[in-house]
Write an enzyme that holds these catalytic residues in place. Structure first.
Site, PDB file in Angstrom:
ATOM      1  N   ASP A  67       0.827  -1.206   0.000  1.00 31.69           N
ATOM      2  CA  ASP A  67       0.000   0.000   0.000  1.00 31.69           C
ATOM      3  C   ASP A  67       0.863   1.259   0.000  1.00 31.69           C
ATOM      4  OD1 ASP A  67       0.960  -0.433   2.574  1.00 31.69           O
ATOM      5  OD2 ASP A  67      -0.999  -0.737   3.473  1.00 31.69           O
ATOM      6  N   ASP A 136      -8.221  -2.399  13.688  1.00 37.53           N
ATOM      7  CA  ASP A 136      -9.598  -2.584  13.228  1.00 37.53           C
ATOM      8  C   ASP A 136      -9.729  -3.782  12.281  1.00 37.53           C
ATOM      9  OD1 ASP A 136      -8.368  -1.701  10.923  1.00 37.53           O
ATOM     10  OD2 ASP A 136      -9.617   0.078  10.645  1.00 37.53           O
ATOM     11  N   HIS A 138      -7.754  -4.393   9.620  1.00 35.31           N
ATOM     12  CA  HIS A 138      -7.369  -4.195   8.224  1.00 35.31           C
ATOM     13  C   HIS A 138      -6.062  -4.896   7.888  1.00 35.31           C
ATOM     14  CE1 HIS A 138      -5.152  -0.235   9.370  1.00 35.31           C
ATOM     15  NE2 HIS A 138      -4.221  -1.023   8.890  1.00 35.31           N
ATOM     16  N   GLU A 143      -9.717  -1.181   4.764  1.00 33.39           N
ATOM     17  CA  GLU A 143     -10.451  -0.890   5.996  1.00 33.39           C
ATOM     18  C   GLU A 143     -11.745  -1.707   6.043  1.00 33.39           C
ATOM     19  OE1 GLU A 143      -8.987   0.503   8.260  1.00 33.39           O
ATOM     20  OE2 GLU A 143      -8.335   2.565   7.912  1.00 33.39           O
TER      21      GLU A 143
HETATM   22  C1  GLP Z   1      -0.623   0.351   8.578  1.00 26.54           C
HETATM   23  C2  GLP Z   1      -0.229  -0.447   7.343  1.00 26.54           C
HETATM   24  C3  GLP Z   1      -0.608  -1.901   7.486  1.00 26.54           C
HETATM   25  C4  GLP Z   1      -0.122  -2.413   8.823  1.00 26.54           C
HETATM   26  C5  GLP Z   1      -0.790  -1.651   9.930  1.00 26.54           C
HETATM   27  C6  GLP Z   1      -0.427  -2.160  11.314  1.00 26.54           C
HETATM   28  O1  GLP Z   1      -1.956   0.734   8.595  1.00 26.54           O
HETATM   29  N1  GLP Z   1      -0.811   0.053   6.150  1.00 26.54           N
HETATM   30  O2  GLP Z   1      -0.041  -2.639   6.416  1.00 26.54           O
HETATM   31  O3  GLP Z   1      -0.418  -3.780   8.935  1.00 26.54           O
HETATM   32  O4  GLP Z   1      -0.366  -0.312   9.792  1.00 26.54           O
HETATM   33  O5  GLP Z   1       0.723  -1.498  11.759  1.00 26.54           O
HETATM   34  P1  GLP Z   1       1.619  -1.932  12.984  1.00 26.54           P
HETATM   35  O6  GLP Z   1       2.307  -3.172  12.577  1.00 26.54           O
HETATM   36  O7  GLP Z   1       2.563  -0.788  13.163  1.00 26.54           O
HETATM   37  O8  GLP Z   1       0.709  -2.128  14.138  1.00 26.54           O
END
Ligand code: GLP
Length: 260
Positions: A67, A136, A138, A143
């Site tokens: 992304d 959440d 995702h 989302e």
């Molecule tokens: C962002 C990224 C996701 C990732 C998420 C969780 O939103 N786009 O790909 O999985 O964060 O992040 P973290 O691993 O820092 O909790």
């Protein structure tokens, strides 16, 4: 779906790195799906260490980001292109031209999304996709409410995700509202998906993903349809799982010949 409960991030990193090492051994030009966020960082550190020990060679590997933010100027330090270069690809012998991401600064966003889908397909498809998990539920930036069949497209972030990611920016106001993300249908086509989640703040999302119904309200639950998904979590992230003992038992008694 295989759920592996491990003591912490270091053990998770080691199991995930073993899977990547085994893949590169049988396919030196493998395609890796790269995730950003903090969860995969110990995996990248472990891969860098193994690279420095001469155990891994990324010179022929292709990488596709999950992304990207929309509207950050190219080279912005928090664009996922830059983040992945800092955290991983720039620390090993990954060729910069082999690292791909959706173009969040494109003037024609739908065309950029189509081009990204084409690039993944032309690259032969993703062999191993790393995934984090949003609080959440995702994955990528899909989302809640994302179509389970979605492809790369623009999405609007939920406020909670913007708040979660504000720590990387100067403040909440700087976090973009829009992102490009591989779709859930895109992610489903990876040959092996490894999702990593640690900490109690992920326990509900892990529960919904593993033991909840298949539902767009928890986008990660789409992995229930994936023929080869590995869910690597620590004890805190596993704390809401009803069948935790069964997952531990299965992993402890896994046949020695069976890889992740
Ligand atoms: C962002 C990224 C996701 C990732 C998420 C969780 O939103 N786009 O790909 O999985 O964060 O992040 P973290 O691993 O820092 O909790």
């Amino acid at each position: 779906m295989e759920v592996v409960i491990l003591p912490g991030g270091r053990q998770i990193a080691s199991v995930a790195a073993d899977a990547i090492q085994a893949l590169l051994k049988r396919k030196a030009d493998a395609v890796l799906g790269l995730a950003t966020g903090s969860s995969p960082l110990p995996i990248y550190d472990e891969l860098v260490q193994r690279y420095e020990q001469g155990l891994l060679d990324f010179s022929r590997v292709q990488g596709f980001l999950l992304d990207e933010y929309v509207g950050l100027e190219p080279g912005h330090p928090e664009s996922y292109r830059e983040v992945i270069r800092r955290d991983f690809t720039g620390r090993v012998n990954f060729a910069p031209e082999n690292v791909h991401g959706p173009d969040g600064s494109a003037s024609d966003i739908p065309a950029a999304c189509r081009a990204y889908e084409d690039a993944i397909r032309d690259g032969g498809g993703v062999d191993l996709q790393l995934l984090g998990l949003g609080t959440d539920g995702h994955i990528g930036f899909n989302e809640p409410g994302s179509s389970l069949a979605s492809r790369t497209r623009i999405k609007t972030l939920i406020e909670q995700t913007r708040r979660d990611n504000a720590r990387f920016f100067h403040g909440l106001a700087d976090v973009p509202h829009h992102v490009l993300t591989q779709g859930l249908g895109t992610i489903l086509e990876s040959r092996h998906a490894i999702l990593v989640a640690t900490g109690a703040q992920k326990a509900q999302a892990v529960h919904d993903l593993v033991e909840g119904p298949l539902a767009a309200v928890c986008p990660a639950s789409v992995l229930q349809l994936h023929p080869h998904a590995s869910i690597l979590i620590d004890e805190a992230a596993a704390s809401s799982l009803k069948l935790a003992d069964y997952y531990r038992h299965s992993y402890d008694h896994k046949p020695a010949w069976q890889e992740l």
